[in-house]
Design an enzyme around this catalytic site. Sequence first.
Site, PDB file in Angstrom:
ATOM      1  N   THR A  15      -9.463  34.024  26.834  1.00 63.11           N
ATOM      2  CA  THR A  15      -8.193  34.615  27.215  1.00 63.11           C
ATOM      3  C   THR A  15      -8.403  36.119  27.324  1.00 63.11           C
ATOM      4  O   THR A  15      -9.034  36.730  26.451  1.00 63.11           O
ATOM      5  CB  THR A  15      -7.048  34.228  26.254  1.00 63.11           C
ATOM      6  OG1 THR A  15      -5.843  34.849  26.722  1.00 63.11           O
ATOM      7  CG2 THR A  15      -7.298  34.624  24.822  1.00 63.11           C
ATOM      8  N   GLU A  16      -7.937  36.704  28.446  1.00 64.81           N
ATOM      9  CA  GLU A  16      -8.384  38.057  28.788  1.00 64.81           C
ATOM     10  C   GLU A  16      -7.851  39.133  27.849  1.00 64.81           C
ATOM     11  O   GLU A  16      -8.329  40.252  27.871  1.00 64.81           O
ATOM     12  CB  GLU A  16      -8.055  38.406  30.237  1.00 64.81           C
ATOM     13  CG  GLU A  16      -6.582  38.464  30.574  1.00 64.81           C
ATOM     14  CD  GLU A  16      -6.153  37.251  31.387  1.00 64.81           C
ATOM     15  OE1 GLU A  16      -6.681  36.147  31.141  1.00 64.81           O
ATOM     16  OE2 GLU A  16      -5.278  37.408  32.256  1.00 64.81           O
ATOM     17  N   ASN A  17      -6.848  38.791  27.028  1.00 63.63           N
ATOM     18  CA  ASN A  17      -6.409  39.773  26.047  1.00 63.63           C
ATOM     19  C   ASN A  17      -7.338  39.847  24.834  1.00 63.63           C
ATOM     20  O   ASN A  17      -7.024  40.543  23.875  1.00 63.63           O
ATOM     21  CB  ASN A  17      -4.954  39.509  25.617  1.00 63.63           C
ATOM     22  CG  ASN A  17      -4.713  38.093  25.157  1.00 63.63           C
ATOM     23  OD1 ASN A  17      -5.159  37.145  25.800  1.00 63.63           O
ATOM     24  ND2 ASN A  17      -4.036  37.928  24.054  1.00 63.63           N
ATOM     25  N   GLY A  18      -8.490  39.136  24.900  1.00 67.45           N
ATOM     26  CA  GLY A  18      -9.532  39.446  23.932  1.00 67.45           C
ATOM     27  C   GLY A  18      -9.974  38.352  22.996  1.00 67.45           C
ATOM     28  O   GLY A  18     -10.148  38.594  21.798  1.00 67.45           O
ATOM     29  N   SER A  39     -13.639  42.360  27.214  1.00 69.85           N
ATOM     30  CA  SER A  39     -13.082  41.143  27.795  1.00 69.85           C
ATOM     31  C   SER A  39     -13.198  41.151  29.319  1.00 69.85           C
ATOM     32  O   SER A  39     -13.569  40.140  29.923  1.00 69.85           O
ATOM     33  CB  SER A  39     -11.611  40.998  27.389  1.00 69.85           C
ATOM     34  OG  SER A  39     -11.111  39.763  27.818  1.00 69.85           O
TER      35      SER A  39
END
Lengths: 232, 224
Positions: free
Chosen positions: B49-52, B91
Site C-alpha cells: 500500500t503506497e502510504n508505506g 514507497s
Amino acid sequence: MISKTSASAASALADIPDGATIMIGGFGLAGQPVQLIDALLEQGAANLTVVSNNAGNGHSGLAALLGAKRVQKIICSFPRQTDSHIFDALYRAGEIELELVPQGNLAERIRAAGAGIGAFFTPTGFGTSLAEGKETRTINGRDYVLEHPIAADFALISAYRADRLGNLTYRKTSRNFGPIMASAAATTVVQVDRIVELGELDPEAVITPGIFVNRVVETGDRFEREEWADVG
Amino acid sequence: MSGNSWSRAEIAGRLAQDIPDGAYMNLGIGLPTLVSNYLPSDREIILHTENGMLGMGPEAQPGEIDPDLINAGKIAVTELPGASYFHHGDSFGMMRGGHLDLCVLGAFQVSQTGDLANWSTGAPDAIPAVGGAMDLAIGAKQVYVMMELATKGGVSKLVDTCTYPITGIGCVDRLYTDRAIFELGARGATVTELVGDTTLNELRELTGLALEYSLAQEYKGITS
C-alpha cells in the site's frame, strides 16, 4: 547540553512568520500533527504556503487552517476527499492556489530538497497535463520529466517516540511523509506521544536521526489500548 | 455469470487467478480492492500500500481498528506476519524503480495501445486529485486494469485514443472486463478470453476496434 524539547506547541511555533512555506505531515489522518496544526491556527501566521498530501478532512486540523483563510497556496497530490468540504469551497471560489503533484513526485521532490539534489528526471507524469511546460528528456529509451525540489521554512510532523536529541521512531503507516519532510525544512517541529530518556531508543530502530529535527513537543499517548502505547 | 457478462466480483475473481505465487502487488483504490477477496489461498502474494507498507492484511474489523494503520484508501487495515513499514520516498521508489511485480487499477478509459485515463474526467468544475495514480501506472512491471467494458450509456471504455486526460502512456498490459479479457500493446488490443457467449464481432462493434483473438501470453513479470 542539547535539548530540542519545547514546553508547548505554542512556544515551538512562535516564530513562524506570515508568508512561510510549511510542510505538514500525514496521509489522511494518520500521522497528521493535529496539536501542531491547532497551535499554528492559534498562532496567527497568514499567507502561508502549505505542502501536504491532502487538503484537510472535515472541519478540524488542516481543514480548519484553510477555513480560516490562512493558506494562500497548497502543494498536494490528493485534495479531493469525501470530507474535504472546506478546500473544495475555497478552490471553487478561487480563494486558494493549488499545485497538484503526483504523490511519488511530491515525495521525491521533498526528499530531493533534503538530500541536496538540484533537480531530477522522473518517468511519472510524462505526457500528462501535470507535466505540461516542463523540460523532458529521453534517457536509455525511456521518457522523463524534470522535477525540482520542494523545500520549506518549517515542517510540522508527528512521530511516536523522541529523545531530547530529536531522534524519532514512528508507528505503522503514520510514518508516511515524516522522515522526508523532517529533512527538507529549515526548522522541523515534531509532536510525539512521549519523549523518552536518552538511550531508551534503540539506535537501530531510530528512523529519523535527530540531526533533521529542531523542536520536539510531547503531546501524550493517543491510545487507550495499552499494547499500542507500549510498542517500542 | 448472467449470459454474456461477469459481475464485478467475477471480474475480480478471474483476475486473481492470474496473480502468480510470490508476487508483490498493489491494488488501486476502488474496484481493484475487490481482488483481495479472491487471492488463491495456495499462493503467497504480498500486498503493497503506497502510504508505506508491505504485507498488508484484510480490512480491520470492529475492535481491531488502529488509527495508525490504514491503506491508500484511508481504510483501517491489518498487518500480516512479515509486514514492513517505510516512508513515502521509499514507497514510491519501490514503485517507480520497478520493484513491484503487479499493479491493478481502475479506469475511465484505456486505449488499445495501453494508454490509461483514470485520474480526471476533465470536467471543468471538478476538484482535481491525482494521488499515486501516475506513479502506479508507470511503475509496476505489469499493470492490469479492471473495469466494465462499456459505460452505463453503452459507450466503450476501451478506445482507439483516450479522450479523458491520461494518467500514463502505453502502461496497461492487460484489461479485465465484464465481457472479455484483452492484452494491450504497441500493436493494439488482442482478445484473449471471451465471457460466456460474447462473440468477437460483438466486441468489434462495441469498441470500433479491429480486434483479433489469441491465447493469453504467459505472465512474464516474475523473474525468480
